[in-house]
Design a protein around this motif. Sequence first.
Motif, short mmCIF file in Angstrom:
data_model
loop_
_atom_site.label_atom_id
_atom_site.label_comp_id
_atom_site.label_asym_id
_atom_site.label_seq_id
_atom_site.Cartn_x
_atom_site.Cartn_y
_atom_site.Cartn_z
N ARG A 2 0.84 -1.20 0.00
CA ARG A 2 0.00 0.00 0.00
C ARG A 2 0.87 1.25 0.00
O ARG A 2 1.86 1.31 0.71
CB ARG A 2 -0.87 0.03 1.24
N VAL A 40 -7.44 -1.08 -5.83
CA VAL A 40 -8.32 -0.64 -4.75
C VAL A 40 -7.68 0.51 -3.97
O VAL A 40 -6.49 0.45 -3.63
CB VAL A 40 -8.64 -1.81 -3.80
N GLU A 48 -3.56 0.09 -3.11
CA GLU A 48 -2.88 -1.22 -3.11
C GLU A 48 -2.29 -1.44 -4.50
O GLU A 48 -3.04 -1.51 -5.48
CB GLU A 48 -3.89 -2.31 -2.78
N VAL A 49 -0.97 -1.52 -4.57
CA VAL A 49 -0.31 -1.74 -5.88
C VAL A 49 0.73 -2.84 -5.75
O VAL A 49 1.22 -3.13 -4.65
CB VAL A 49 0.37 -0.45 -6.39
N PRO A 50 1.11 -3.48 -6.86
CA PRO A 50 2.20 -4.45 -6.80
C PRO A 50 3.49 -3.75 -6.33
O PRO A 50 3.68 -2.56 -6.58
CB PRO A 50 2.34 -4.91 -8.25
N SER B 30 -1.94 -11.15 -12.18
CA SER B 30 -0.84 -10.52 -11.43
C SER B 30 -0.52 -9.13 -11.97
O SER B 30 0.00 -8.29 -11.25
CB SER B 30 0.39 -11.41 -11.47
N TYR B 32 -2.79 -7.11 -12.87
CA TYR B 32 -4.03 -6.38 -12.56
C TYR B 32 -4.98 -6.26 -13.75
O TYR B 32 -5.97 -5.56 -13.69
CB TYR B 32 -3.74 -4.99 -11.94
N LYS B 75 -4.33 -12.70 -8.85
CA LYS B 75 -4.43 -11.91 -7.61
C LYS B 75 -5.73 -12.23 -6.88
O LYS B 75 -5.75 -12.31 -5.66
CB LYS B 75 -4.43 -10.40 -7.93
N PRO B 165 -12.63 -5.16 0.68
CA PRO B 165 -11.32 -5.60 0.18
C PRO B 165 -10.22 -5.50 1.22
O PRO B 165 -9.19 -6.16 1.10
CB PRO B 165 -11.06 -4.65 -0.98
N PHE B 193 -13.53 -10.19 -3.50
CA PHE B 193 -12.32 -10.19 -2.67
C PHE B 193 -12.25 -11.43 -1.76
O PHE B 193 -11.75 -11.36 -0.64
CB PHE B 193 -12.24 -8.91 -1.81
#
Lengths: 66, 222
Positions: A2, A40, A48-50, B30, B32, B75, B165, B193
């Motif tokens: 995050r 999100v 929230e990101v990789p 992965s 997104y 994911k 989530p 989720f």
Amino acid sequence: MRIRLEPHWTKRLLELPESGMGYQRVDIRLVDGRELKDVVVFNAEEIEVPDEFARAQIKDVRLHAA
Amino acid sequence: MLRLTDSNTRALLAQPESGMGYQVVEATLSDYKTKRGVAYNAELLLFEEEPRRIMLSTPYLKLLESARSATGEIKSLRVISRATVTTLSAREPSGAAVQKKAGPATDGPKEKTKADEVFKRFSAYPNDRRVASDRSLLAGTYATTEEDAKNVKTGTDAVARYALPDPAPASNVFTIRPNKDTDIQRGIVEPAFGQPGGGVEVIFTNGTQPKTVTGPTKIPDA
């Protein structure tokens, strides 16, 4: 992971509807041209990101169109 | 075609079937991106662009054995609800007549609140940004009915019932008493989720008036 959004993104997100209680699903465009779809944002302030996007600079945030 | 991981399987088992033995899903990959497909027995995922013929010509167990593992590829998995084509009538535990729409609030009809109607909002964040400093709700903010909130005893219950989530317990409870005739849409939370959903959701399309939000009060996390 995050990351905390800059205040101007929070301000913008608060002008947009939620996707559910306490969160928004968004698409973000980065300064380097990459895009992330359907990520999100919690409470309009944390996204929230990789992990590899930890230092990414955001150019635009829009609500994800379901 | 992917052989789903144990974690994927658990997430699917927490969601309803689309038909006997399968679930129509949207997978968040992965990177997104999202792709749709059919998950069989919560363990084998066939994407929609892949030919189904192979299901007829090859024994299921052989397909399962030969499928590439989904480890690191997915994911999340969300069952795509077919409920939007169905409308159910129901009563809440109090006996109050409630028209439960079997779809999300965004698909629900536009309604007005009644006098003295009360709503609740569960949040992981005591500094909930959707509650403005004048104690109004911002436009497009979600909540639930007071009746539905009675099903929620802990913040963890709220995460499951409203398919949130953020796995952090939504233990901060705001109470909303909007003016009569405030614009809302009602619906039922869809699975998402990895959470089952099923609670009533209400969206305040234009927000609420000042001094209509109190709290938060705290409920147990779990």
